[in-house]
Design a protein around this motif. Sequence first.
Motif, short mmCIF file in Angstrom:
data_model
loop_
_atom_site.label_atom_id
_atom_site.label_comp_id
_atom_site.label_asym_id
_atom_site.label_seq_id
_atom_site.Cartn_x
_atom_site.Cartn_y
_atom_site.Cartn_z
N GLY A 91 0.74 -1.24 -0.25
CA GLY A 91 -0.03 -0.05 0.08
C GLY A 91 0.90 1.19 0.00
O GLY A 91 0.44 2.12 -0.87
N TRP A 92 1.88 1.22 0.61
CA TRP A 92 2.70 2.31 0.73
C TRP A 92 3.36 2.65 -0.64
O TRP A 92 3.38 3.63 -1.17
N ALA A 93 3.96 1.50 -1.32
CA ALA A 93 4.52 1.76 -2.74
C ALA A 93 3.31 2.28 -3.76
O ALA A 93 3.91 2.96 -4.43
N ILE A 94 2.17 1.88 -3.60
CA ILE A 94 1.01 2.24 -4.32
C ILE A 94 0.90 3.86 -4.12
O ILE A 94 0.84 4.41 -5.07
N LEU A 95 0.78 4.30 -2.84
CA LEU A 95 0.52 5.45 -2.73
C LEU A 95 1.87 6.54 -3.04
O LEU A 95 1.57 7.63 -3.57
N ALA A 96 2.77 5.96 -2.71
CA ALA A 96 4.08 6.69 -3.13
C ALA A 96 4.02 6.88 -4.55
O ALA A 96 4.64 8.22 -5.06
N ALA A 97 3.94 5.95 -5.34
CA ALA A 97 3.87 6.12 -6.84
C ALA A 97 2.94 6.94 -7.35
O ALA A 97 3.12 7.82 -8.35
N ARG A 98 1.62 6.72 -6.57
CA ARG A 98 0.59 7.65 -7.27
C ARG A 98 0.62 9.01 -6.97
O ARG A 98 0.12 10.06 -7.71
N CYS A 99 1.28 9.48 -5.67
CA CYS A 99 1.46 10.82 -5.17
C CYS A 99 2.63 11.60 -5.73
O CYS A 99 2.72 12.84 -5.44
N HIS A 100 3.57 10.92 -6.19
CA HIS A 100 4.87 11.69 -6.68
C HIS A 100 4.17 12.36 -7.75
O HIS A 100 3.58 12.13 -8.71
N ARG A 101 5.16 13.55 -8.04
CA ARG A 101 4.98 14.33 -9.10
C ARG A 101 6.34 14.35 -10.09
O ARG A 101 7.39 14.78 -9.49
N ARG A 104 3.70 8.52 -11.32
CA ARG A 104 4.33 7.31 -12.13
C ARG A 104 3.08 6.35 -12.56
O ARG A 104 2.82 5.59 -11.80
N HIS A 105 2.52 6.61 -13.31
CA HIS A 105 1.33 5.60 -13.65
C HIS A 105 1.65 4.25 -13.82
O HIS A 105 1.14 3.41 -13.44
N LEU A 107 4.31 2.63 -12.56
CA LEU A 107 4.50 2.22 -10.89
C LEU A 107 3.20 1.99 -10.35
O LEU A 107 3.25 0.79 -9.78
N THR A 108 2.59 2.82 -10.56
CA THR A 108 1.19 2.55 -9.85
C THR A 108 0.50 1.25 -10.37
O THR A 108 -0.13 0.43 -9.26
N LYS A 109 0.30 1.09 -11.39
CA LYS A 109 -0.08 -0.22 -11.93
C LYS A 109 0.51 -1.46 -11.45
O LYS A 109 -0.14 -2.41 -10.85
N LEU A 110 1.91 -1.47 -11.56
CA LEU A 110 2.71 -2.63 -10.78
C LEU A 110 2.35 -2.71 -9.22
O LEU A 110 2.13 -3.59 -8.85
N GLY A 111 2.28 -1.59 -8.59
CA GLY A 111 1.90 -1.42 -7.30
C GLY A 111 0.50 -2.48 -7.11
O GLY A 111 0.27 -3.35 -6.16
N TRP A 112 -0.52 -1.99 -7.85
CA TRP A 112 -1.87 -2.73 -7.61
C TRP A 112 -1.89 -4.17 -8.10
O TRP A 112 -2.69 -4.75 -7.49
N ALA A 113 -0.89 -4.34 -9.23
CA ALA A 113 -0.99 -5.72 -9.38
C ALA A 113 -0.24 -6.75 -8.05
O ALA A 113 -0.73 -7.74 -8.01
#
Length: 326
Positions: A91-101, A104-105, A107-113
Amino acid sequence: MGPVRTPFSLLAERWQPSAAMVRRAAFAALVMSVVIVVTGGAVRLTASGLGCTTWPRCTADSLTPTPEMGFHGIVEFTNRMLTYVLSAAVGWAILAARCHRPWRHGLTKLGWAQFWLVMSNAVLGGITVLTGLNPYTVALHMIAAMALVWVALLMWERSKEGDGAPKLSVARPIHQLSYVLVTVVGLLVAAGTLVTGAGHHPGTPQDNKIVPRIPIDYDRLAQFHADFAFVSVGLTIAMIFVFAAIKAPQSAKSRAKELLIVLLLQGVLGFIQYFTDAPELMVVLHMLGATLTWIAALRIPLALRTRAAEDTIDQLPTQTPQPAAV
């Protein structure tokens, strides 16, 4: 109408983690994916596979182990609780990738995977318990855990790269050969799960005759597993010579050598394990080694391509050009 606002987009407006934090979050998820493999093996090696007699509850009447269940119940329940720690890391990895500017689309998909792999593997673990530690579901449980390691590693490696299209740094046949090596190492790991299914540690106390075993001779399966090890070592040595001949990237050369070292250490552990009737400590070290071998193999093709430097997550925001002096 403006863009749809979600809890993730609202959080991204208030928290923009650094590129270094994105990498740390991805690495934490990778570490936990390795930990869950090792602790899952510890459950089996301590004969605690049925420490909780059902799933998702520990018993028919309790979510947690009862005092009567003793040590085995605690071990099995603790491993189940570690799934929540793994989920938190993902969850931390997903949020970090999503909230970074910038966002990182990929990376976010890999986190959800990873998230969905964790959930599916939790269900698969429950099926393993409900089927009385059927060796085939146990093997599938391990393979699914290795799939999680794969995606977690990919996210970590991608967090250090840009988002541009990948460009090969070697000829395509060389890159394809690296995937042949990954496939063989994957088969090596899969063969190891079959050896486990016919081996000395069914996951319950030795006097429990209920747990089924794979009805194939253990020695033959061990030899089958060893054959894949020999092929893996041969292919790795070949890759090392090929990389030297074509002047491949230094990172690829180093990763091929790392894989060879891990494979040789695994071979030593495997032979000691086989000739000493698979003591628990040797088996858990072998499981850790299998995970590290899988990681080392997967990192080789990733070192044979690059992504556009201008798209890296370390890139500073583009400054507005100033008008030229007249």
